[in-house]
Design a protein around this motif. Structure first.
Motif, PDB file in Angstrom:
ATOM      1  N   GLU A  39       0.933  -0.490  -0.589  1.00 39.69           N
ATOM      2  CA  GLU A  39      -0.117   0.186   0.103  1.00 39.69           C
ATOM      3  C   GLU A  39       0.408   1.453  -0.395  1.00 39.69           C
ATOM      4  OE1 GLU A  39       0.414  -1.096   4.358  1.00 39.69           O
ATOM      5  OE2 GLU A  39       0.246  -1.914   2.041  1.00 39.69           O
ATOM      6  N   ASP A  40       2.041   1.210   0.308  1.00 38.22           N
ATOM      7  CA  ASP A  40       2.897   2.614   0.316  1.00 38.22           C
ATOM      8  C   ASP A  40       3.626   2.569  -0.894  1.00 38.22           C
ATOM      9  OD1 ASP A  40       2.540   3.213   2.625  1.00 38.22           O
ATOM     10  OD2 ASP A  40       3.427   1.232   3.618  1.00 38.22           O
ATOM     11  N   LEU A  41       3.739   1.459  -1.779  1.00 39.60           N
ATOM     12  CA  LEU A  41       4.504   1.716  -2.592  1.00 39.60           C
ATOM     13  C   LEU A  41       4.663   2.769  -3.236  1.00 39.60           C
ATOM     14  CD1 LEU A  41       4.974  -1.946  -3.628  1.00 39.60           C
ATOM     15  CD2 LEU A  41       6.655  -0.210  -3.541  1.00 39.60           C
ATOM     16  N   GLN A  42       3.405   3.223  -3.674  1.00 39.86           N
ATOM     17  CA  GLN A  42       3.014   4.095  -5.100  1.00 39.86           C
ATOM     18  C   GLN A  42       2.841   5.412  -4.483  1.00 39.86           C
ATOM     19  OE1 GLN A  42       1.202   4.106  -7.585  1.00 39.86           O
ATOM     20  NE2 GLN A  42       0.641   1.887  -7.804  1.00 39.86           N
ATOM     21  N   LYS A  43       3.154   5.368  -2.887  1.00 36.85           N
ATOM     22  CA  LYS A  43       3.312   7.059  -2.626  1.00 36.85           C
ATOM     23  C   LYS A  43       5.142   7.009  -2.361  1.00 36.85           C
ATOM     24  CE  LYS A  43      -0.528   5.955   0.198  1.00 36.85           C
ATOM     25  NZ  LYS A  43      -0.868   5.697   1.530  1.00 36.85           N
ATOM     26  N   THR A  45       7.665   7.996  -3.788  1.00 36.88           N
ATOM     27  CA  THR A  45       8.328   8.942  -3.873  1.00 36.88           C
ATOM     28  C   THR A  45       8.018  10.409  -4.081  1.00 36.88           C
ATOM     29  OG1 THR A  45       6.930   8.199  -6.386  1.00 36.88           O
ATOM     30  CG2 THR A  45       9.185   7.403  -5.832  1.00 36.88           C
ATOM     31  N   GLU A  46       6.714  10.270  -3.403  1.00 32.36           N
ATOM     32  CA  GLU A  46       6.245  12.363  -3.003  1.00 32.36           C
ATOM     33  C   GLU A  46       7.254  12.672  -2.032  1.00 32.36           C
ATOM     34  OE1 GLU A  46       1.941  10.979  -1.523  1.00 32.36           O
ATOM     35  OE2 GLU A  46       1.488  10.351  -3.258  1.00 32.36           O
ATOM     36  N   ARG A  47       6.997  13.889  -1.968  1.00 28.98           N
ATOM     37  CA  ARG A  47       8.144  14.663  -1.501  1.00 28.98           C
ATOM     38  C   ARG A  47       7.920  14.279  -0.154  1.00 28.98           C
ATOM     39  NH1 ARG A  47       8.570  20.436  -2.205  1.00 28.98           N
ATOM     40  NH2 ARG A  47       5.767  20.199  -2.292  1.00 28.98           N
ATOM     41  N   PHE A  48       8.787  14.220   1.208  1.00 28.70           N
ATOM     42  CA  PHE A  48       8.654  13.752   2.574  1.00 28.70           C
ATOM     43  C   PHE A  48       7.681  12.516   2.884  1.00 28.70           C
ATOM     44  CE2 PHE A  48       8.563  18.415   1.748  1.00 28.70           C
ATOM     45  CZ  PHE A  48       9.843  18.776   1.852  1.00 28.70           C
ATOM     46  N   TYR A  49       7.183  11.960   2.469  1.00 28.00           N
ATOM     47  CA  TYR A  49       7.026  10.452   2.294  1.00 28.00           C
ATOM     48  C   TYR A  49       7.831   9.507   2.962  1.00 28.00           C
ATOM     49  CZ  TYR A  49       3.375   6.240   2.501  1.00 28.00           C
ATOM     50  OH  TYR A  49       2.442   5.802   2.962  1.00 28.00           O
ATOM     51  N   ARG A  50       7.051   8.497   4.125  1.00 32.60           N
ATOM     52  CA  ARG A  50       7.918   7.202   4.950  1.00 32.60           C
ATOM     53  C   ARG A  50       6.876   6.874   5.350  1.00 32.60           C
ATOM     54  NH1 ARG A  50      12.125  10.481   8.692  1.00 32.60           N
ATOM     55  NH2 ARG A  50      12.769  12.353   7.802  1.00 32.60           N
ATOM     56  N   VAL A  51       7.809   5.210   5.060  1.00 29.92           N
ATOM     57  CA  VAL A  51       6.607   4.314   5.119  1.00 29.92           C
ATOM     58  C   VAL A  51       6.211   4.388   6.843  1.00 29.92           C
ATOM     59  CG1 VAL A  51       6.520   1.744   5.543  1.00 29.92           C
ATOM     60  CG2 VAL A  51       7.376   3.257   2.823  1.00 29.92           C
ATOM     61  N   LEU A  66      14.386   9.277  -3.085  1.00 38.03           N
ATOM     62  CA  LEU A  66      13.468   8.749  -3.743  1.00 38.03           C
ATOM     63  C   LEU A  66      12.703  10.208  -4.602  1.00 38.03           C
ATOM     64  CD1 LEU A  66      12.486   5.455  -2.358  1.00 38.03           C
ATOM     65  CD2 LEU A  66      13.638   5.638  -3.904  1.00 38.03           C
ATOM     66  N   THR A  67      11.911  11.572  -4.387  1.00 36.63           N
ATOM     67  CA  THR A  67      11.561  11.854  -4.841  1.00 36.63           C
ATOM     68  C   THR A  67      12.363  12.259  -5.486  1.00 36.63           C
ATOM     69  OG1 THR A  67       9.765  12.183  -3.110  1.00 36.63           O
ATOM     70  CG2 THR A  67      10.144  14.427  -4.335  1.00 36.63           C
ATOM     71  N   ILE A  68      14.076  13.316  -5.276  1.00 38.09           N
ATOM     72  CA  ILE A  68      15.035  13.635  -6.333  1.00 38.09           C
ATOM     73  C   ILE A  68      15.435  12.660  -7.737  1.00 38.09           C
ATOM     74  CG2 ILE A  68      17.250  14.701  -5.653  1.00 38.09           C
ATOM     75  CD1 ILE A  68      16.198  15.166  -3.267  1.00 38.09           C
ATOM     76  N   ALA A  69      15.425  11.344  -6.907  1.00 35.99           N
ATOM     77  CA  ALA A  69      15.631  10.414  -7.579  1.00 35.99           C
ATOM     78  C   ALA A  69      14.672  10.139  -8.802  1.00 35.99           C
ATOM     79  CB  ALA A  69      16.305   9.059  -7.115  1.00 35.99           C
ATOM     80  N   GLU A  70      13.216  10.576  -9.204  1.00 33.89           N
ATOM     81  CA  GLU A  70      12.325  10.632 -10.013  1.00 33.89           C
ATOM     82  C   GLU A  70      12.740  11.321 -10.796  1.00 33.89           C
ATOM     83  OE1 GLU A  70       7.475   9.040 -10.033  1.00 33.89           O
ATOM     84  OE2 GLU A  70       8.367  10.403  -8.915  1.00 33.89           O
ATOM     85  N   LYS A  71      13.090  12.554  -9.804  1.00 35.11           N
ATOM     86  CA  LYS A  71      13.059  14.176 -10.843  1.00 35.11           C
ATOM     87  C   LYS A  71      14.225  13.580 -11.519  1.00 35.11           C
ATOM     88  CE  LYS A  71       9.287  15.863  -9.088  1.00 35.11           C
ATOM     89  NZ  LYS A  71       7.880  16.128  -9.298  1.00 35.11           N
ATOM     90  N   LEU A  72      14.721  12.894 -11.394  1.00 36.36           N
ATOM     91  CA  LEU A  72      16.171  13.128 -12.141  1.00 36.36           C
ATOM     92  C   LEU A  72      16.046  12.408 -13.118  1.00 36.36           C
ATOM     93  CD1 LEU A  72      19.304  13.711  -9.481  1.00 36.36           C
ATOM     94  CD2 LEU A  72      18.596  15.229 -10.810  1.00 36.36           C
ATOM     95  N   MET A  73      15.527  11.250 -13.201  1.00 38.36           N
ATOM     96  CA  MET A  73      15.072  10.156 -14.360  1.00 38.36           C
ATOM     97  C   MET A  73      14.584  10.686 -15.084  1.00 38.36           C
ATOM     98  SD  MET A  73      17.261   7.703 -13.570  1.00 38.36           S
ATOM     99  CE  MET A  73      16.353   6.582 -14.732  1.00 38.36           C
ATOM    100  N   THR A  74      13.468  11.766 -14.762  1.00 39.66           N
ATOM    101  CA  THR A  74      12.299  12.083 -15.319  1.00 39.66           C
ATOM    102  C   THR A  74      12.876  13.160 -16.573  1.00 39.66           C
ATOM    103  OG1 THR A  74      10.829  11.954 -14.174  1.00 39.66           O
ATOM    104  CG2 THR A  74      10.557  13.303 -15.912  1.00 39.66           C
ATOM    105  N   LEU A  75      14.278  13.948 -15.395  1.00 39.25           N
ATOM    106  CA  LEU A  75      14.867  14.771 -16.621  1.00 39.25           C
ATOM    107  C   LEU A  75      15.483  14.419 -17.972  1.00 39.25           C
ATOM    108  CD1 LEU A  75      15.806  17.090 -13.944  1.00 39.25           C
ATOM    109  CD2 LEU A  75      14.263  18.045 -15.604  1.00 39.25           C
ATOM    110  N   HIS A  76      15.695  13.146 -17.410  1.00 37.66           N
ATOM    111  CA  HIS A  76      16.866  12.807 -18.312  1.00 37.66           C
ATOM    112  C   HIS A  76      16.442  11.381 -19.258  1.00 37.66           C
ATOM    113  CE1 HIS A  76      20.493  14.322 -17.045  1.00 37.66           C
ATOM    114  NE2 HIS A  76      20.046  14.655 -15.697  1.00 37.66           N
ATOM    115  N   ASN A  77      14.999  11.395 -19.393  1.00 33.21           N
ATOM    116  CA  ASN A  77      14.356  11.175 -19.832  1.00 33.21           C
ATOM    117  C   ASN A  77      14.348   9.420 -19.479  1.00 33.21           C
ATOM    118  OD1 ASN A  77      13.097  12.425 -21.953  1.00 33.21           O
ATOM    119  ND2 ASN A  77      14.980  13.156 -23.085  1.00 33.21           N
TER     120      ASN A  77
END
Length: 99
Positions: A39-43, A45-51, A66-77
């Motif tokens: 139930e936490d997997l979808q959330k 990468t949200e900012r400040f989310y902690r399981v 993970l939020t920053i990592a996801e943004k960086l990945m998106t920026l690099h396609n």
């Protein structure tokens, strides 16, 4: 990698794999740590989310990694794929496209 180190206990395993593919490359970090509830997997990468808020405070961190990592990945396609089984471990794949 930081999360894998924080949430994988002693006697457990962390693996780092780099694989070249036709589309680009895949960096995979996997560990046999505590895992993430479904139930936490979808959330996660949200900012400040902690399981687990109580456990996370004692381990440190801001809930931004993970939020920053996801943004960086998106920026690099690229994209992130996360697979986890609670109590068994987690695998995080960073899929980078060839430029």
């Amino acid at each position: 990698m930081d999360n894998a180190i924080r949430y994988t206990g002693s006697g457990s395993e962390i693996n780092l794999t780099l694989t070249k593919h036709l589309f680009g490359a895949c960096v995979e970090i996997s560990g046999t740590g505590i895992g993430i509830p479904t139930e936490d997997l979808q959330k996660i990468t949200e900012r400040f989310y902690r399981v687990d808020k109580a456990r996370s405070r004692s381990k440190g961190g801001t809930g931004l990694g993970l939020t920053i990592a996801e943004k960086l990945m998106t920026l690099h396609n690229g994209r992130i794929e996360i697979v986890s089984v609670y109590g068994k471990g987690t695998s995080v794949k960073l899929l980078l496209k060839r430029t």
